[in-house]
Design a protein around this motif. Structure first.
Motif, PDB file in Angstrom:
ATOM      1  N   PRO A  48      13.248 -59.530  42.154  1.00 29.95           N
ATOM      2  CA  PRO A  48      13.356 -58.523  43.263  1.00 29.95           C
ATOM      3  C   PRO A  48      13.830 -57.137  42.611  1.00 29.95           C
ATOM      4  O   PRO A  48      14.443 -57.436  41.535  1.00 29.95           O
ATOM      5  N   LEU A  51      17.327 -56.583  41.226  1.00 28.16           N
ATOM      6  CA  LEU A  51      17.715 -57.586  40.364  1.00 28.16           C
ATOM      7  C   LEU A  51      17.270 -57.415  38.905  1.00 28.16           C
ATOM      8  O   LEU A  51      18.136 -57.647  37.820  1.00 28.16           O
ATOM      9  N   VAL A  73      27.543 -61.804  40.963  1.00 26.35           N
ATOM     10  CA  VAL A  73      26.669 -61.366  42.195  1.00 26.35           C
ATOM     11  C   VAL A  73      25.265 -61.177  41.814  1.00 26.35           C
ATOM     12  O   VAL A  73      24.355 -61.932  42.600  1.00 26.35           O
ATOM     13  N   TRP A  74      24.726 -60.997  40.473  1.00 23.88           N
ATOM     14  CA  TRP A  74      23.431 -61.222  40.337  1.00 23.88           C
ATOM     15  C   TRP A  74      23.028 -62.465  39.917  1.00 23.88           C
ATOM     16  O   TRP A  74      21.837 -63.206  40.261  1.00 23.88           O
ATOM     17  N   ARG A  77      22.123 -63.834  43.258  1.00 23.99           N
ATOM     18  CA  ARG A  77      20.931 -63.240  43.394  1.00 23.99           C
ATOM     19  C   ARG A  77      19.704 -64.067  42.888  1.00 23.99           C
ATOM     20  O   ARG A  77      18.529 -64.130  43.416  1.00 23.99           O
ATOM     21  N   LEU A  80      18.768 -67.089  44.482  1.00 22.92           N
ATOM     22  CA  LEU A  80      17.947 -67.023  45.683  1.00 22.92           C
ATOM     23  C   LEU A  80      16.661 -66.812  45.113  1.00 22.92           C
ATOM     24  O   LEU A  80      15.550 -67.233  45.830  1.00 22.92           O
ATOM     25  N   ALA A  81      16.155 -66.151  44.004  1.00 22.71           N
ATOM     26  CA  ALA A  81      14.822 -65.735  43.695  1.00 22.71           C
ATOM     27  C   ALA A  81      14.180 -67.178  42.842  1.00 22.71           C
ATOM     28  O   ALA A  81      12.973 -66.825  42.171  1.00 22.71           O
TER      29      ALA A  81
END
Length: 157
Positions: A48, A51, A73-74, A77, A80-81
């Motif tokens: 993303p 990211l 946090v990253w 993310r 999720l990717a």
């Protein structure tokens, strides 16, 4: 004395640094680093856009893609990717089945617009700094009217 003979020097031009490194015993780490860099360039478009500046490919360990991220946090993310990254890696011939992330304290790239964060100095501040420098550069006089220590006081406005 030993019977060893030194190898004669090869005549010719000097090799470029990368070519010399590739023919040395250090070939495998250099080739692996170049391969990982090329692989990261292929996988980066699958991340993303928010990211991508906060993570980088660190390794391919067996069936895992290992990324380094800036913060937890990253890391979330990236999790999720992961399915899209796994599909992209499998499409280019890697037998990966999972994505892991390691969190580092140092950012992977300098913050975007770091130069823009510095504010210009105002004219009032500039004048104040100049007057302070002028006071510091004035010679110390032996005038009896100056206070002890040789510093003159600036008159109040």
């Amino acid at each position: 004395m030993s019977d060893s003979k030194s190898k004669p020097r090869r005549a010719g031009t000097a090799q470029p640094a990368l070519q010399a490194a590739m023919t040395d015993a250090a070939t495998d780490p250099v080739r692996r680093a170049m391969w990982l860099d090329a692989l990261e360039q292929q996988l980066r478009p699958c991340l993303p856009p928010a990211l991508a500046p906060h993570c980088r490919l660190a390794n391919v360990a067996g069936t895992r893609l290992v990324f380094i991220v800036d913060s937890p946090v990253w890391r979330a993310r990236l999790r999720l990717a992961a399915p899209e990254l796994i599909n992209a890696a499998q499409s280019i011939g890697l037998a990966v089945t999972e994505v892991t992330a390691k969190t580092t304290l140092a950012p992977s790239s300098p913050p975007v617009g770091a130069q823009e964060m510095a504010k210009p100095v105002s004219e009032v501040a500039r004048k104040g700094l100049k007057s302070a420098l002028d006071l510091l550069s004035e010679p110390v006089s032996a005038d009896p009217s100056t206070p002890q220590g040789g510093h003159r006081r600036r008159p109040k406005n």
